[in-house]
Write an enzyme that holds these catalytic residues in place. Structure first.
Site, PDB file in Angstrom:
ATOM      1  N   GLU A 118      -0.826  -2.736  -7.769  1.00 61.81           N
ATOM      2  CA  GLU A 118       0.439  -3.254  -7.049  1.00 61.81           C
ATOM      3  C   GLU A 118       0.710  -4.520  -6.595  1.00 61.81           C
ATOM      4  O   GLU A 118      -0.297  -5.184  -6.694  1.00 61.81           O
ATOM      5  CB  GLU A 118       1.287  -2.287  -6.019  1.00 61.81           C
ATOM      6  CG  GLU A 118       0.495  -2.299  -4.697  1.00 61.81           C
ATOM      7  CD  GLU A 118       0.704  -1.151  -3.855  1.00 61.81           C
ATOM      8  OE1 GLU A 118       1.427  -0.144  -4.059  1.00 61.81           O
ATOM      9  OE2 GLU A 118       0.418  -1.033  -2.747  1.00 61.81           O
ATOM     10  N   HIS A 175      -4.900   3.791  -3.357  1.00 66.16           N
ATOM     11  CA  HIS A 175      -4.490   4.150  -4.283  1.00 66.16           C
ATOM     12  C   HIS A 175      -5.570   4.467  -5.419  1.00 66.16           C
ATOM     13  O   HIS A 175      -6.193   3.452  -5.438  1.00 66.16           O
ATOM     14  CB  HIS A 175      -3.200   3.649  -4.853  1.00 66.16           C
ATOM     15  CG  HIS A 175      -1.960   3.101  -4.017  1.00 66.16           C
ATOM     16  ND1 HIS A 175      -1.425   4.082  -3.407  1.00 66.16           N
ATOM     17  CD2 HIS A 175      -1.579   2.031  -3.659  1.00 66.16           C
ATOM     18  CE1 HIS A 175      -0.327   3.677  -2.578  1.00 66.16           C
ATOM     19  NE2 HIS A 175      -0.599   2.286  -2.620  1.00 66.16           N
ATOM     20  N   ARG A 180      -3.566   8.512   2.282  1.00 63.23           N
ATOM     21  CA  ARG A 180      -3.465   8.073   3.809  1.00 63.23           C
ATOM     22  C   ARG A 180      -4.583   8.135   4.450  1.00 63.23           C
ATOM     23  O   ARG A 180      -5.233   9.403   4.668  1.00 63.23           O
ATOM     24  CB  ARG A 180      -2.294   8.875   4.267  1.00 63.23           C
ATOM     25  CG  ARG A 180      -1.633   8.111   5.686  1.00 63.23           C
ATOM     26  CD  ARG A 180      -0.543   8.755   6.008  1.00 63.23           C
ATOM     27  NE  ARG A 180       0.562   8.898   5.448  1.00 63.23           N
ATOM     28  CZ  ARG A 180       0.977  10.109   4.877  1.00 63.23           C
ATOM     29  NH1 ARG A 180       0.740  11.278   5.207  1.00 63.23           N
ATOM     30  NH2 ARG A 180       2.356  10.223   3.810  1.00 63.23           N
ATOM     31  N   HIS A 186      -5.371  -1.060   2.280  1.00 68.61           N
ATOM     32  CA  HIS A 186      -4.420  -2.130   2.360  1.00 68.61           C
ATOM     33  C   HIS A 186      -3.278  -1.281   3.478  1.00 68.61           C
ATOM     34  O   HIS A 186      -3.334  -0.046   3.539  1.00 68.61           O
ATOM     35  CB  HIS A 186      -3.572  -2.448   1.182  1.00 68.61           C
ATOM     36  CG  HIS A 186      -2.778  -1.412   0.441  1.00 68.61           C
ATOM     37  ND1 HIS A 186      -3.625  -0.597  -0.462  1.00 68.61           N
ATOM     38  CD2 HIS A 186      -1.584  -0.871   0.800  1.00 68.61           C
ATOM     39  CE1 HIS A 186      -2.647   0.144  -1.227  1.00 68.61           C
ATOM     40  NE2 HIS A 186      -1.536   0.079  -0.158  1.00 68.61           N
ATOM     41  N   GLN A 230      -4.230   2.933   3.761  1.00 62.89           N
ATOM     42  CA  GLN A 230      -3.939   3.661   2.507  1.00 62.89           C
ATOM     43  C   GLN A 230      -4.711   3.105   1.482  1.00 62.89           C
ATOM     44  O   GLN A 230      -5.064   2.014   1.585  1.00 62.89           O
ATOM     45  CB  GLN A 230      -2.531   3.953   2.279  1.00 62.89           C
ATOM     46  CG  GLN A 230      -1.757   3.017   2.010  1.00 62.89           C
ATOM     47  CD  GLN A 230      -0.229   3.230   1.849  1.00 62.89           C
ATOM     48  OE1 GLN A 230       0.455   2.957   0.835  1.00 62.89           O
ATOM     49  NE2 GLN A 230       0.439   3.772   2.877  1.00 62.89           N
TER      50      GLN A 230
END
Length: 329
Positions: free
Chosen positions: A125, A108, A203, A183, A106
């Site tokens: 993150e 972001h 995804r 990642h 996936q």
């Protein structure tokens, strides 16, 4: 002190998430009961994400949500810079993740794309791995410079993993994943995740998995194309000096900073220069956090939010602890 709504270090009720790839380590290792769910892939420990608002678990403010608290206490809770920038929106999300199977591959979006498409923050993150099965791996980034065309060619021919950087992982490893980095968390990993407050995930590939009813999960092939960073980097794993009884910096980004505290004794932390709340996320051992007479116990699997109002934090322990200390830059 007789004001029944005074602030103190805050703990929240855990939000449990069943996942197609989730396991039982949340219960077996973190001792958190996720019944009636059959598994638990994620726990959300501190969340201001709409639909998943953390509620205070103890003390006079029990039951209050994060946005309610920020609305009442403003700068006293989050700091003046944070309040000015985010208002009643809490900027970070703290999770524990148990991957019994590989997560989907996936990506972001960053702030700009997430704002345009979802009216949301982006999602950069970090992961701190605190338990890893033997031979556990994860994917972070590409293993060479690539581009949209080459990426799509590999994706469509089922050879995407040939382009991806795979890392062997052990307990104590840390990874920072800026928005845009492809990642996945591999099976056998239990980790703490600290991220921008966003639930937007594209995804890319899900290993052709199906749910109980035989349905595949939705893929976001088109959305991911503009979100991906196609560059190769040499430093996917965050290097840091492992040492006991000193403050060890892990991640310093524009979205949050995190230190590792691995202590066998107590410590006093002074945050007078930090115009921010501080979150302690415990990944080993136990301690007691004290601020101006308020005592809060913390142990593995807990996160505690210390309001900006308390710049001096006394941490005591009988058995030692390992914690992530996170605040806004």
């Amino acid at each position: 002190m007789n004001n029944k709504n005074y602030l103190y270090p805050l703990k929240f009720d855990t939000i449990f998430k069943e996942k197609i790839w989730g396991g039982t380590k949340i219960k077996d290792i973190l001792k958190k009961d996720f019944a009636p769910l059959t598994n638990c892939g994620e726990t959300w420990e501190i969340s201001g994400v709409p639909g998943n608002l953390s509620e205070v678990s103890e003390g006079n403010l029990k039951g209050k949500t994060l946005p309610e608290l920020i609305g009442t206490y403003k700068e006293e809770l989050v700091g003046s810079k944070v309040f000015e920038q985010y208002g009643n929106e809490f900027p970070l999300l703290v999770k524990f993740i148990d991957a019994a199977q590989d997560l989907s591959i996936q990506v972001h979006p960053d702030d700009k794309l997430a704002k345009e498409r979802h009216n949301s923050l982006g999602k950069s993150e970090m992961w701190y791995v605190f338990q890893a099965d033997e031979n556990a791996k994860l994917i972070s980034g590409f293993n060479k410079n690539t581009n949209k065309e080459e990426y799509l060619e590999h994706l469509n021919s089922g050879k995407l993993t040939d382009l991806l950087n795979q890392e062997e992982v052990e307990a104590g490893d840390c990874f920072y994943l800026p928005a845009g980095r492809v990642h996945t968390i591999g099976k056998g990993l239990l980790l703490a995740e600290i991220q921008q407050s966003s639930d937007v995930t594209y995804r890319i590939y899900d290993f052709d998995r199906t749910d109980d009813e035989g349905n595949k999960r939705e893929l976001h092939t088109e959305e991911a194309l503009d979100a991906l960073d196609y560059k190769h980097y040499s430093d996917y794993k965050t290097p840091y000096h492992r040492s006991v009884n000193e403050i060890v910096p892990l991640v310093k980004s524009q979205y949050f900073q995190t230190n590792l505290l691995d202590f066998s004794t107590g410590i006093i932390r002074e945050h007078y220069e930090t115009d921010s709340f501080v979150i302690y996320t415990c990944v080993e051992g136990e301690a007691e956090i004290t601020t101006q007479g308020h005592n809060t116990k913390i142990c593995m699997g807990n996160a505690v939010l210390v309001p900006r109002k308390f710049p001096e934090v006394h941490i005591r322990t009988n058995s030692g602890f390992k914690m992530l200390e996170t605040f806004m830059p």
